[in-house]
Design an enzyme around this catalytic site. Structure first.
Site, PDB file in Angstrom:
ATOM      1  N   ARG A  49       0.851  -1.206   0.000  1.00  0.00           N
ATOM      2  CA  ARG A  49       0.000   0.000   0.000  1.00  0.00           C
ATOM      3  C   ARG A  49       0.880   1.248   0.000  1.00  0.00           C
ATOM      4  NH1 ARG A  49      -3.557  -2.729   3.867  1.00  0.00           N
ATOM      5  NH2 ARG A  49      -5.573  -3.043   2.902  1.00  0.00           N
ATOM      6  N   HIS A 187       8.286 -24.041   7.806  1.00  0.00           N
ATOM      7  CA  HIS A 187       9.731 -23.993   7.535  1.00  0.00           C
ATOM      8  C   HIS A 187      10.515 -25.047   8.317  1.00  0.00           C
ATOM      9  CE1 HIS A 187       9.984 -21.452  11.154  1.00  0.00           C
ATOM     10  NE2 HIS A 187      11.281 -21.638  11.133  1.00  0.00           N
ATOM     11  N   LYS A 191      13.956 -27.759   7.228  1.00  0.00           N
ATOM     12  CA  LYS A 191      15.264 -27.752   7.902  1.00  0.00           C
ATOM     13  C   LYS A 191      15.972 -29.059   7.558  1.00  0.00           C
ATOM     14  CE  LYS A 191      13.859 -24.817  11.796  1.00  0.00           C
ATOM     15  NZ  LYS A 191      14.748 -23.665  11.810  1.00  0.00           N
ATOM     16  N   GLU A 225      13.249 -21.983  23.027  1.00  0.00           N
ATOM     17  CA  GLU A 225      13.735 -20.775  22.337  1.00  0.00           C
ATOM     18  C   GLU A 225      14.311 -19.803  23.356  1.00  0.00           C
ATOM     19  OE1 GLU A 225      11.798 -19.333  18.598  1.00  0.00           O
ATOM     20  OE2 GLU A 225      10.042 -19.845  19.765  1.00  0.00           O
ATOM     21  N   HIS A 249       4.796 -26.711  13.489  1.00  0.00           N
ATOM     22  CA  HIS A 249       6.143 -27.289  13.385  1.00  0.00           C
ATOM     23  C   HIS A 249       6.312 -28.593  14.173  1.00  0.00           C
ATOM     24  CE1 HIS A 249       6.808 -23.415  11.752  1.00  0.00           C
ATOM     25  NE2 HIS A 249       7.088 -22.776  12.860  1.00  0.00           N
TER      26      HIS A 249
HETATM   27  C1  BG6 Z   1       7.845 -19.310  13.793  1.00  0.00           C
HETATM   28  C2  BG6 Z   1       7.142 -18.797  15.018  1.00  0.00           C
HETATM   29  O1  BG6 Z   1       6.979 -20.070  13.010  1.00  0.00           O
HETATM   30  O2  BG6 Z   1       8.962 -20.115  14.183  1.00  0.00           O
HETATM   31  C3  BG6 Z   1       8.100 -18.012  15.897  1.00  0.00           C
HETATM   32  O3  BG6 Z   1       6.062 -17.959  14.642  1.00  0.00           O
HETATM   33  C4  BG6 Z   1       9.305 -18.862  16.230  1.00  0.00           C
HETATM   34  O4  BG6 Z   1       7.469 -17.580  17.104  1.00  0.00           O
HETATM   35  C5  BG6 Z   1       9.928 -19.415  14.957  1.00  0.00           C
HETATM   36  O5  BG6 Z   1      10.250 -18.052  16.941  1.00  0.00           O
HETATM   37  C6  BG6 Z   1      11.048 -20.390  15.295  1.00  0.00           C
HETATM   38  O6  BG6 Z   1      11.712 -20.719  14.122  1.00  0.00           O
HETATM   39  P1  BG6 Z   1      13.235 -21.155  14.153  1.00  0.00           P
HETATM   40  O7  BG6 Z   1      13.545 -21.553  12.757  1.00  0.00           O
HETATM   41  O8  BG6 Z   1      14.006 -19.940  14.619  1.00  0.00           O
HETATM   42  O9  BG6 Z   1      13.342 -22.252  15.140  1.00  0.00           O
END
Ligand code: BG6
Length: 462
Positions: A49, A187, A191, A225, A249
């Site tokens: 936008r 994603h 990996k 994390e 995931h």
């Molecule tokens: C994302 C989440 O899908 O994956 C995030 O929304 C998270 O909150 C992230 O931090 C973690 O991904 P990675 O690849 O850093 O382990």
């Protein structure tokens, strides 16, 4: 390097100024430009936008690249910038889609080749359905002008916020795109170490006969994390750890660890087995689930009464002869002592003794690898046991050789039309079904998640 050269493509990015596009997608595309993996005609069309120039956009992207690579290659940056056109675009306005179609056709005319069209949707769920509907209604879901190359939709999670909303999203997407055209990004599946779980299972047949509950006592999937929510208060508040990581995931990691192995590994057979596996998981029991919130979270989101969990642990049961009796735990949390994602498989002893068990760990990140923990005798007169590791480490085996990061892999696979590492609609729906009872319980409860100190080890919360 992919074996086949990639087809010429137009990558249309909805939400190009958004966090995901800037932090992950564009840096990944930059790497593909740097490694010269993309066809020379490839173009990126950014929709926003805002009235922004490509130079301004890539100033910001350069900062993200610097964060990971330390230094940005000016030649590659120039190349991606040159390949990018920004169009001012409002996803709610039908006429903007007609304009987009005209523009895409003109790009093809210019290069005089049929080009792959990929729409990368990194936009909030509220706009998502409008965008998908408009793409269909304005003829943007078809093939290129003079050929028959399938147009694809690349979609970022969250795929809904519960079972009903996921179903609604899927239904509205299906109205404009077929299932084969939709690439739902998870994603974690892209990996390297996650991909290696299936490879390991397929090509190390000594483990196949013991891959069941008679021999496996427990499977723990842990994603700790170190980072907190990193300023993503708007996104995270009301989402929480269960929806953010477990639904997508971590359930996907469970599926590839426990699904039946097909005779041949390919996209169709892997998805078939994963879907079957998901269907056999009993809905999670809320009484066995736990949630926590790190102590400074409510200040970060400026909501003293927030009940959003930043830590969640659930127990699951796979109701099949193969897995009945194996304890399954999935846990994840933010603002913890360390970054560590792993799948730990703990074997039983045939004498029923619960001590000194062998453990096989798929270390997803960091220090990627696969470790088998064995028991050995310490040298000396006494019979004392010690743990010893049989250890495969990516670093030691492959050296510092950089492998494609998950986003690069996702893009290359979408361009070449390989859906193996993407989630199907059935997988998405099943994973929501599995956690639905916990969502309901936590939604209805006014109880606060247990507070924990930022920097705690995840093991203390389990
Ligand atoms: C994302 C989440 O899908 O994956 C995030 O929304 C998270 O909150 C992230 O931090 C973690 O991904 P990675 O690849 O850093 O382990």
């Amino acid at each position: 390097m992919p074996e086949q050269p990639l087809a010429p493509s137009i990558i249309v990015v909805f939400g190009i100024t958004g966090d995901l596009a800037q932090r992950y997608l564009l840096p990944a595309l930059y790497h593909l430009f740097q490694e010269k993996l993309l066809d020379e005609h490839t173009e990126i069309v950014g929709l926003t936008r805002q009235n922004l120039s490509a130079a301004n956009l890539y100033d910001r992207v350069e900062l993200c690249i610097n964060e990971t690579d330390k230094v940005c290659d000016p030649v590659a940056l120039k190349a991606i910038q040159r390949a990018t056109t920004l169009l001012q675009f409002d996803p709610q306005v039908g006429a903007d889609y007609d304009e987009l179609l005209r523009y895409l056709n003109s790009v093809e005319d210019k290069h005089d080749v049929c080009m792959n069209r990929l729409y990368y949707l990194s936009i909030p769920p509220s706009v998502f359905q409008t965008a998908v509907r408009n793409l269909g209604e304005h003829g943007l879901n078809g093939s290129c002008q003079h050929g028959n190359v399938q147009t694809r939709l690349l979609v970022e999670k969250p795929f809904g916020s519960d079972l009903a909303s996921a179903q609604e999203l899927i239904d509205s997407t299906n109205a404009s795109f077929s299932e084969e055209q939709v690439y739902r990004i998870d994603h974690y599946l892209a990996k390297e170490t996650a991909q290696n779980i299936l490879t390991f299972r397929a090509h190390n047949p000594i483990f196949a006969p013991i891959w069941n509950s008679q021999n496996i006592d427990r499977i723990d999937i842990i994603a700790s994390e170190k980072i907190g929510i990193e300023g993503r208060a708007n996104f995270y508040e009301g989402v929480g750890a269960l929806r953010d990581l477990i639904q997508s995931h971590l359930l996907q990691l469970l599926a590839i660890t426990t699904m039946d192995m097909p005779v041949q590994l390919n996209s169709a057979t892997i998805h078939e087995q994963k879907e079957k596996l998901f269907q056999t998981i009993t809905p999670a029991e809320p009484d066995e689930a736990r949630r926590g919130q790190y102590d400074t979270y409510h200040e970060e989101v400026d909501n003293p009464g927030s009940v959003t969990e930043t830590f969640a642990a659930i127990k699951l049961n796979i109701a099949t002869e193969r897995w009945q009796g194996t304890h399954i735990t999935i846990a994840t949390g933010k603002a913890l002592q360390e970054k560590r994602t792993e799948v730990r498989v703990t074997f039983r002893r045939s004498d029923g003794n619960s001590e000194n068990l062998n453990q096989l760990t798929f270390r997803i990140q960091p220090n990627e690898g696969i470790h088998l923990q064995l028991k050995v005798k310490q040298p000396g007169y006494e019979h004392r046991l010690q743990d010893a590791l049989m250890d495969f480490s990516y670093q030691q085996t492959f050296g510092d050789h950089e492998h494609p990061n998950a986003y690069e892999r996702v893009l290359v696979d979408a361009i070449r039309g390989d859906r193996t590492l993407f989630a199907t609609s059935e997988e998405v729906l099943q994973s929501w079904r599995i956690i639905e009872p916990i969502i309901q319980r936590w939604q209805d409860s006014t109880e606060r998640p247990n507070p924990y100190a930022a920097g705690s080890p995840i093991d203390d919360l389990l």
